[in-house]
Design an enzyme around this catalytic site. Sequence first.
Site, PDB file in Angstrom:
ATOM      1  N   SER B 194       0.852  -1.186   0.000  1.00  0.00           N
ATOM      2  CA  SER B 194       0.000   0.000   0.000  1.00  0.00           C
ATOM      3  C   SER B 194       0.893   1.242   0.000  1.00  0.00           C
ATOM      4  O   SER B 194       1.759   1.362  -0.869  1.00  0.00           O
ATOM      5  CB  SER B 194      -0.943  -0.041   1.211  1.00  0.00           C
ATOM      6  OG  SER B 194      -1.877   1.008   1.165  1.00  0.00           O
ATOM      7  N   HIS B 221      -2.643  -1.305  -3.250  1.00  0.00           N
ATOM      8  CA  HIS B 221      -3.724  -0.323  -3.085  1.00  0.00           C
ATOM      9  C   HIS B 221      -3.422   0.875  -3.983  1.00  0.00           C
ATOM     10  O   HIS B 221      -2.343   1.461  -3.884  1.00  0.00           O
ATOM     11  CB  HIS B 221      -3.794   0.158  -1.622  1.00  0.00           C
ATOM     12  CG  HIS B 221      -4.210  -0.917  -0.660  1.00  0.00           C
ATOM     13  ND1 HIS B 221      -3.957  -0.832   0.674  1.00  0.00           N
ATOM     14  CD2 HIS B 221      -4.865  -2.092  -0.850  1.00  0.00           C
ATOM     15  CE1 HIS B 221      -4.446  -1.903   1.287  1.00  0.00           C
ATOM     16  NE2 HIS B 221      -5.002  -2.687   0.371  1.00  0.00           N
ATOM     17  N   ASP B 315      -4.917  -4.216   6.070  1.00  0.00           N
ATOM     18  CA  ASP B 315      -5.313  -5.113   4.979  1.00  0.00           C
ATOM     19  C   ASP B 315      -4.149  -6.055   4.655  1.00  0.00           C
ATOM     20  O   ASP B 315      -2.996  -5.630   4.609  1.00  0.00           O
ATOM     21  CB  ASP B 315      -5.689  -4.292   3.742  1.00  0.00           C
ATOM     22  CG  ASP B 315      -6.320  -5.133   2.663  1.00  0.00           C
ATOM     23  OD1 ASP B 315      -6.254  -4.740   1.486  1.00  0.00           O
ATOM     24  OD2 ASP B 315      -6.875  -6.203   2.990  1.00  0.00           O
TER      25      ASP B 315
END
Lengths: 123, 375
Positions: B194, B221, B315
């Site tokens: 991310s 992401h 996540d």
Amino acid sequence: MPDERSPAGAPGAQASRRRAALPPDVVASLRAAFEQEVRRRVPRLCRLQRDVPGRAVLVQAQRDAHSLASSAVVVGEAEAARCARALEGALEQCLLQPFAPLPPEVLAQAERLAGLLDAWLRR
Amino acid sequence: MTAPGADPAPVGVVVVDDSAVQRRFLRAAVEADADFCVVGEARNGREAVAMVGRLHPGAVLMDLDLPVMSGLEAIERIMSSSPTPILVYSAFVDRGNQVNALEALAAGAVDVLAKPGPADTGSLEEYAEALRRKLRVAARVRVITHPRGRLRSQGMTAPAPAAATGSRLSLRPSGPEPRDTGGSPVRLIAVGASTGGPQALLTLLGQLPADLEQAVLVVQHMADGFMGGLASWLDGLVPLPVCVGESGRRLTPGTVTLAPSRSNLLVQDDRLRILCVPPPAGQFHIPGIDVTFSSVALALRSRAIGVILTGMGRDGAAGLLAMRQQGALTLGQNEATSAVYGMPAAAHALAAVDRQLALADLAPAVLRALGRVPA
């Protein structure tokens, strides 16, 4: 692989040392343990009805369904066991999409299981 | 010391199951034979490992689907530290789930026995007798330190893997066709990233050789519309070709595939077919790493390597845990080299990470796990 004779040697040599399996007090204690398990796990399954569940809730619900299925077999509640196993399988699919609303059939399965076990508690 | 002619001491047995009903039943079933004595009850894999190390029982009865630490991981740990005959009893080792049975045996268990299920017609007493019969045989097997556990304790991958967990993903019914997992090589390297991810990906992917035989799947992401650009950027800088995944296609060995924007990418099976599905309402990070890692855990079990890189939030942690519980090697970027030590920290806190390493050391660790010598 070793054979399946008793440790002392010939088959049945120690048969006299073996006690009868599952005496009534054991059966009674199994039912008592199952009752505790139902009271602990079913309320968590009922929580599925409320919100859109996250992954942790789904994992726990699946674990609850799994344990209830195996335990219901032990106390002879085959219908509840089947229902719990089916719910467990359905929740497995839901785990691929956590945070999604649960399909109505899954919720219905959870409700049915809760109903079956509630009836067992009342017996 | 046992006097001549006296009955030998009963074999001590540790029973491992998270259900009190099961533990009670097993204790009753085992102790119906005076040759056995239950010396301890553990509720999860971690307790089991500690208890076996402390009590040195003659045998262990182990469920596979356990919280905290899976039965398979517990088997591996026990067999690497306190080798003990283990009889697995589980709802997931029946004919429809042969892979789980094979994995338990590969991890070092002596034998497996399926728990009675809703469709079974036999009585509990019959099952208890079958259990005792298996236990009598298992307790006499001379076990040795198991190589898989020893390899894992050294942070290395092992030839055949397995599952289990806290997450239960390892133990789901696997369908009618058993998968061939014994000794299978790693097929996929799954990477989640991310904030700070693109640079980290450049470092990681830049060290993977052009002749890599595994597919590489990256979930980064990223705002909608930028994934193609990221793929093009990486494609020009790293040895492997880089593309954006498309639903219905397969991941290609020796190619880096990025999960597309606006959807979650699922690996459907061990042929590496992928499916891109719309994210559920409210999902914050898209594409989601947890969803992809979880699908990899189910599809490939131990035949994958998971890597969690820098990023905000958590996540990927749960998905990486699922992979680890299936026997996959899992790596996390360390704090010192992470732009944002969020996702790797969450994964580490969940015990989802086998090894936490500096960014520059991740690719060499992957290559060593694949049996290759890092450049």
